[in-house]
Design an enzyme around this catalytic site. Structure first.
Site, short mmCIF file in Angstrom:
data_model
loop_
_atom_site.label_atom_id
_atom_site.label_comp_id
_atom_site.label_asym_id
_atom_site.label_seq_id
_atom_site.Cartn_x
_atom_site.Cartn_y
_atom_site.Cartn_z
N HIS A 258 44.13 60.43 45.92
CA HIS A 258 44.25 59.40 46.97
C HIS A 258 42.98 58.54 47.08
CE1 HIS A 258 42.13 62.28 49.76
NE2 HIS A 258 41.66 61.14 50.23
N ASP A 306 47.28 66.07 44.86
CA ASP A 306 46.16 65.16 45.12
C ASP A 306 44.98 65.47 44.20
OD1 ASP A 306 44.68 63.17 46.28
OD2 ASP A 306 44.21 64.29 48.12
N SER A 402 36.35 63.41 50.76
CA SER A 402 37.55 63.55 49.93
C SER A 402 37.20 63.53 48.45
CB SER A 402 38.52 62.40 50.21
OG SER A 402 39.20 62.59 51.42
#
Length: 452
Positions: A258, A306, A402
């Protein structure tokens, strides 16, 4: 009178002659009458009784030579002699785990079945118990004996169980001298291995509401020292420090899918520590190719599968500040995750909706059991995800983190076990960080990056 006396003499002589005939029997009948009945002899010595053994060695004390004359065989005499001299040392059944006991003089020997060792076969050396005493990987060889092995860049030490570096800067190893490692060692945790069903079918839903925030943060963490997490990289794109990643080898970085936006140029910075000053340990590289996992589809779910790989334009130069993270095989990646706690790191926000960190932050987070994880959120937690964090809140990964690593240390060597993915807010009570489970993607990573 004389006649009567003579008659008596004749009668007595006749009686004696008849009696003599009754006493003297033929040889066959005499043998039946005079043969001595065999005396009962109990115990293990019965099988050795042959010829004159009972008379020579049981009724009387005999020597080894006398027993040898009875058996006429040295090996059988020796077996008898071991029990004869000091009794049967195997009588108490000292051998465990179906081991076979062999008696000896003043001692015994256990013949252990495959997978067991020790004086009494008391040591289980199969891989299921304490990892076969291997410090990294364990498997059973053709003879069902434990064979230890090491990850890429390491070799077995003399004890054939420990691993030692085979290259100058092997993966997962902190080599900066001033850093004192205080992380949890794994040698006492291998006995708690819990194998997850790796064939479990993943739950796929067509429409999933997205959580509020990407995870781009380490909240409640500590300042890392330079070189403490040498596999950590910083991703710069439209904005600086928008995501993190981990070095797989000199040419590849792994991050969260992402984090990748179409047609956005990405650069990575390895060896970074303090983003506000130059420390001469940084190495910048351009990303020339991105590979999203083939099952990733952001239009269905932004955080399912992801994971993404970034190919660099030039190889990184490995040193104490730029070192790849280790990646185990699928089975051991899952085992290491189940050790219970891992380290996350990044330059994300230091509190919810707050400023980003300038110095690399790190935090030790406990693994959360799946049932608790599922109850903590209304969003779908797929089988390729796991939860980690604190129920009371206050500590978590956050926006900006992330794509960064979740690592588990094994005997001083760190292995990638997760990728920071998403969560609801940051460090909220009753909420946890959600991570991509690396064990599900090990084969894909190694195939795409040619990692051995």
């Amino acid at each position: 009178m004389a006649e009567a006396s003579g008659l008596v003499t004749v009668c007595l002589l006749g009686y004696l002659l008849s009696a003599e005939c009754a006493v003297f029997l033929d040889r066959e009948n005499a043998t039946k009458i005079l043969s001595r009945p065999k005396r009962y002899n109990s115990g293990k010595l019965e099988e050795f009784v042959r010829g004159n053994l009972e008379r020579e060695c049981i009724e009387e004390k005999c020597s080894f030579e006398e027993a040898r004359e009875v058996f006429e065989n040295t090996e059988k005499t020796t077996e008898f002699w071991k029990q004869y001299v000091d009794g049967d040392q195997c009588e108490s059944n000292p051998c465990l785990n179906d081991g076979v006991c062999k008696d000896d003089i003043n001692s015994y020997e256990c013949w252990c079945r495959a997978g067991f060792e020790g004086k009494n076969c008391e040591l289980d050396v199969t891989c299921n118990i304490k990892n076969g005493r291997c410090k990294q990987f364990c498997k059973l060889g053709p003879d069902n004996k434990v064979v230890c092995s090491c990850t890429t860049g390491y070799q077995l030490a003399e004890d054939q169980r420990s691993c030692e570096p085979a290259v100058p800067f092997p993966c997962g190893r902190v080599s900066v001298p001033h850093i004192s490692m205080t992380r949890t060692r794994a040698e006492t945790l291998f006995s708690n291995m819990d194998y997850e069903n790796s064939t479990e079918v993943e739950k796929i839903l067509d429409n999933v509401t997205q959580p509020l925030n990407d995870f781009t943060r380490v909240v409640g963490g500590k300042d890392a020292k330079p070189g403490q997490f040498p596999w950590q990289v910083l991703l710069n794109g439209k904005v600086d420090a928008f995501c993190g990643g981990s070095i797989i080898n000199e040419k590849w970085v792994v991050t969260a899918a992402h984090c990748i936006e179409p047609d956005v140029k990405i650069t990575i910075v390895a060896g970074e520590h303090n983003t506000e000053k130059r420390e001469h340990t940084e190495q910048k590289r351009n990303v020339i190719r991105t590979i999203l996992h083939h099952s990733y589809n952001a239009t269905i779910n932004k955080y399912n599968h992801d994971i993404a790989l970034l190919e660099l334009d030039e190889p990184l130069t490995l040193n104490s500040y730029v070192t790849p993270i280790c990646i185990a095989d699928r089975e051991y990646s899952n085992i290491f995750l189940k050790f219970g706690s891992g380290y996350v790191s990044g330059w994300g926000r230091v509190f919810n909706k707050g400023r980003s960190a300038s110095i690399l932050q790190y935090l030790k987070v406990p693994l959360v059991d799946r049932a608790t994880c599922l109850r903590s959120t209304k969003f779908t937690i797929y089988n390729n995800m796991f939860c980690a964090g604190f129920h009371e809140g206050g500590k978590d990964s956050c926006q900006g983190d992330s794509g960064g690593p979740h690592v588990t240390e094994v005997e001083g060597i760190s292995f990638l076990t997760g990728i920071i993915s998403w969560g609801e807010e940051c460090a909220m009570k009753g909420k946890y960080g959600i991570y991509t489970k690396v064990s599900r993607y090990v084969n894909w990573i190694k195939e795409k990056t040619k990692l051995t």
